[in-house]
Design a protein around this motif. Sequence first.
Motif, mmCIF file in Angstrom:
data_model
loop_
_atom_site.group_PDB
_atom_site.id
_atom_site.type_symbol
_atom_site.label_atom_id
_atom_site.label_comp_id
_atom_site.label_asym_id
_atom_site.label_seq_id
_atom_site.Cartn_x
_atom_site.Cartn_y
_atom_site.Cartn_z
ATOM 1 N N SER A 149 0.666 -1.208 -0.002
ATOM 2 C CA SER A 149 0.128 0.029 -0.092
ATOM 3 C C SER A 149 0.862 1.460 0.022
ATOM 4 O O SER A 149 1.376 1.482 1.261
ATOM 5 C CB SER A 149 -1.036 0.065 1.384
ATOM 6 N N PRO A 150 1.041 1.953 -1.053
ATOM 7 C CA PRO A 150 1.942 3.280 -1.202
ATOM 8 C C PRO A 150 0.942 4.232 -0.459
ATOM 9 O O PRO A 150 -0.204 4.642 -0.902
ATOM 10 C CB PRO A 150 2.008 3.396 -2.617
ATOM 11 N N GLY A 151 1.338 5.342 0.137
ATOM 12 C CA GLY A 151 1.063 6.542 0.749
ATOM 13 C C GLY A 151 1.697 7.648 -0.024
ATOM 14 O O GLY A 151 2.281 7.503 -0.837
ATOM 15 N N ASN A 152 1.482 8.756 0.733
ATOM 16 C CA ASN A 152 2.254 10.097 0.472
ATOM 17 C C ASN A 152 3.529 10.033 0.522
ATOM 18 O O ASN A 152 4.659 10.304 -0.452
ATOM 19 C CB ASN A 152 1.343 11.225 0.775
ATOM 20 N N ASP A 153 3.930 9.646 1.804
ATOM 21 C CA ASP A 153 5.228 9.907 2.146
ATOM 22 C C ASP A 153 6.051 8.351 2.363
ATOM 23 O O ASP A 153 7.117 8.359 2.525
ATOM 24 C CB ASP A 153 5.462 10.680 3.681
ATOM 25 N N GLN A 154 5.086 7.433 2.590
ATOM 26 C CA GLN A 154 5.485 6.135 2.793
ATOM 27 C C GLN A 154 4.888 5.026 2.022
ATOM 28 O O GLN A 154 3.776 5.438 1.720
ATOM 29 C CB GLN A 154 5.768 5.786 4.411
ATOM 30 N N THR A 155 5.685 3.815 1.804
ATOM 31 C CA THR A 155 4.911 2.621 1.287
ATOM 32 C C THR A 155 5.097 1.572 2.231
ATOM 33 O O THR A 155 5.908 1.417 3.030
ATOM 34 C CB THR A 155 5.428 2.270 0.188
ATOM 35 N N CYS A 156 4.178 0.873 2.516
ATOM 36 C CA CYS A 156 4.001 -0.302 3.501
ATOM 37 C C CYS A 156 3.574 -1.655 2.799
ATOM 38 O O CYS A 156 2.527 -1.413 2.079
ATOM 39 C CB CYS A 156 3.393 -0.050 4.969
ATOM 40 N N GLY A 157 3.954 -2.604 3.196
ATOM 41 C CA GLY A 157 3.597 -3.945 2.622
ATOM 42 C C GLY A 157 3.242 -5.029 3.743
ATOM 43 O O GLY A 157 4.170 -5.004 4.553
ATOM 44 N N VAL A 158 2.471 -6.006 3.703
ATOM 45 C CA VAL A 158 2.456 -7.072 4.380
ATOM 46 C C VAL A 158 3.261 -8.258 3.686
ATOM 47 O O VAL A 158 2.599 -8.568 2.461
ATOM 48 C CB VAL A 158 0.916 -7.458 4.823
ATOM 49 N N THR A 159 3.781 -8.961 4.285
ATOM 50 C CA THR A 159 4.474 -10.072 4.022
ATOM 51 C C THR A 159 3.771 -11.426 4.136
ATOM 52 O O THR A 159 3.016 -11.341 4.894
ATOM 53 C CB THR A 159 5.916 -10.461 4.516
ATOM 54 N N THR A 160 4.223 -12.516 3.148
ATOM 55 C CA THR A 160 3.265 -13.725 3.527
ATOM 56 C C THR A 160 3.492 -14.325 4.881
ATOM 57 O O THR A 160 2.791 -15.350 5.302
ATOM 58 C CB THR A 160 3.835 -14.851 2.503
ATOM 59 N N ASN A 161 4.704 -13.943 5.712
ATOM 60 C CA ASN A 161 4.633 -14.215 7.181
ATOM 61 C C ASN A 161 4.133 -13.313 7.958
ATOM 62 O O ASN A 161 4.373 -13.358 9.112
ATOM 63 C CB ASN A 161 6.066 -14.724 7.569
#
Length: 227
Positions: free
Chosen positions: A122-134
């Motif tokens: 999920s990309p935001g304005n200042d940061q991008t975050c993601g959930v890994t398969t674990n």
Amino acid sequence: MRRAEACRQLPYHHQDGFKQRCRMADRSRMSQRAWRPPSWLASLCLCLVASLLTCLGASPAQASSVTFSQISTGPSTTCGVAFTGAAYCWGNNAKGTIGDGTTTSSSSPVAVSGGLVFSSVSPGNDQTCGVTTNNKIYCWGRNNNGNLGDGTYVDSTTPVLVSGGYSWACVSSGDATTCGVTTAGVGYCWGWGWQGQIGDGTTNDRSIPRAVWCRRANSSASRRRPG
């Protein structure tokens, strides 16, 4: 001359639900020239069968070799997860939101560093975050408000692990605030909190995940904060 039916589903909302309509396409009108999409289609992502996403360039010959299971757009950065679990981002990278270790923008997908296997990004304005398969969350980009959730205020152009050791089900990045839901169904937020975005009853920035809490309905008493 024989005609061929080229049917596609066109949703039209009626009281009795969606109805389907087919359009007739006259094959005789098609030129023998190779089909070239118009310029506005240059960056269009076409959703194919089984949620398969393939990004097409200026011509079919330039189609990306990466097939995506998930794509999400932010204000100026787009990210996707390939069927292999590799994450790719493209667009504006001035804040490091592409995650390739640089601040160089790109008009085509660039692999996110670290070799992590993601289920969603999920990309935001200042940061991008993601959930890994674990079930871990990694973030990258600006961190001046604690956006990355790693307990620091240090920017990172590559993924850093979000603190807390929680098992995450999903994540959503906003302007400079990020929120996630654990596999136990508890919501947490971190980053910019000056308008109460964190949901912990304060207007403070948070550099680590803080549990979201709510007031009881029809009561001034607050529910006990989880975690």
